[in-house]
Design an enzyme around this catalytic site. Structure first.
Site, short mmCIF file in Angstrom:
data_model
loop_
_atom_site.label_atom_id
_atom_site.label_comp_id
_atom_site.label_asym_id
_atom_site.label_seq_id
_atom_site.Cartn_x
_atom_site.Cartn_y
_atom_site.Cartn_z
CG ASP A 1 2.46 4.27 3.54
OD1 ASP A 1 3.55 3.88 3.07
OD2 ASP A 1 2.10 4.00 4.71
CG PHE B 1 -1.50 -1.41 1.47
CD1 PHE B 1 -2.18 -2.08 0.47
CD2 PHE B 1 -1.28 -2.05 2.68
CE1 PHE B 1 -2.68 -3.36 0.68
CE2 PHE B 1 -1.78 -3.33 2.91
CZ PHE B 1 -2.47 -3.98 1.91
CG ASP C 1 1.82 -2.36 3.45
OD1 ASP C 1 1.25 -1.99 4.50
OD2 ASP C 1 2.23 -1.57 2.58
#
Length: 339
Positions: free
Chosen positions: A238, A236, A312
């Site tokens: 970020d 993910f 993750d």
């Protein structure tokens, strides 16, 4: 308009053309070896998400899945303008910052009797009501309250159009992770995390993917975690996990990019450097996953069940745990609704 490349292919496309961010093979191998040593640990399992987030409701509770939807819909942009001016939320004697302030605020609201996980309520929640739900302990409010209000009410309206719960909405995609992401992105505009890089439309879908992964984690904790196509899900992308990947030697930034980040430069969403940080992070974790699975196969003679979402789930708490050791590595600052 042509459809964007899916996240995994987007990561590869960016990594093969990146000018300021580079995937280091030696770091990939070291990270894969580190995870190989943890291959039997709960830290590398679908149920690890609950351990990483003790503020989530019990997985079997009626509100668990709607809680996941509410939190992931507003899961973006928690970094403070100044480290000394953090938004803080105290819940049951513990003071939280960053993403955990949102989790604490939503769980606090539930205990106060506010129906914050009911789409009938949050689809029409007023700005004033949401400000109360997300209130900080101090004078620093949670960033982007207006945007959080907009995406939450939008998401609530979509759920009401599709059965009235997150479960009824997501079940339209069957039990297929890829179809779930595609459904979310199609129906809920705020989840369309896309960009253009070197003339190509690409997609990261950070919040859509983490919403599916959190759904999977919740169902796994209930003993119902079988889902097709989880390998389609990437990490993910970020601002916290890339920092961990640099710390582990998996990613390397150019001197120019590193200096810009150390200067605290605000980088716009869709900026070449921002896209390269996120794209290379995706591709780096894909390479770690592939090598980890090869190690498990070659050394143990077993199939590997670790996917990128699980990696993750490990790296994000790792970054939080080791934040002091990696404080010299700057995170990139991009103020947007996508992460």
């Amino acid at each position: 308009m042509e459809s964007p490349l899916p996240p995994r292919e987007s990561g590869q496309f960016v990594a093969e053309r990146s000018l300021d961010v580079f995937v280091e093979e030696a770091g990939v191998r070291a990270a894969a070896e580190m995870l190989y040593a943890l291959r039997h640990s709960e830290d590398l399992s679908a149920s690890g998400w609950k351990k990483a987030n003790p503020l989530a409701p019990e997985p079997c509770s009626d509100q668990a899945l709607n809680w996941v939807f509410v939190v992931d819909t507003m899961n973006f942009s928690f970094w403070p303008e100044k480290e000394s001016q953090q938004c803080e939320v105290t819940y049951k004697g513990t003071t939280y910052t960053g993403y955990m302030t949102l989790c604490a605020a939503i769980t606090r609201a539930m205990e106060e009797g506010i129906p914050i996980t009911d789409p009938e309520y949050f689809s029409q929640i007023s700005m004033k009501e949401l400000e109360h739900v997300l209130r900080s302990d101090n004078e620093t409010p949670m960033p982007m309250l207006k945007e959080r209000h907009q995406v939450l009410t939008e998401g609530g309206r979509v759920l009401l159009q599709h059965g009235g719960t997150f479960q009824s909405f997501i079940s339209r995609a069957g039990n297929d992770a890829q179809k779930m992401v595609e459904l979310i992105v199609e129906k809920i505009p705020s989840y369309r995390d896309e960009a253009t890089y070197q003339g190509k439309r690409i997609a990261f879908y950070k919040r859509a993917q983490i919403l599916v992964a959190d759904y999977w984690g919740t169902m796994a904790a209930r003993g119902e975690g079988r889902m097709a196509n989880m390998d389609w899900i990437t990490m993910f992308a970020d601002y916290r996990v890339p920092q961990a990947l640099v710390y582990l030697g998996v990613l390397r930034y150019s001197d120019g990019l590193l200096q810009s980040l150390k200067n605290g430069e605000l980088i716009g969403s869709g900026d070449q450097r921002e896209v390269e940080i996120r794209g290379c992070s995706i591709w780096a974790v894909e390479k770690i996953k592939d090598l980890l699975c090869k190690l498990v196969q070659d050394r143990d003679g077993q199939a590997c069940h670790v996917n990128s979402a699980i990696i993750d789930f490990y790296l994000w708490p790792y970054a939080k745990k080791h934040h002091k050791e990696m404080a010299h590595i700057p995170i990139h600052h991009t103020r947007c609704i996508y992460y």
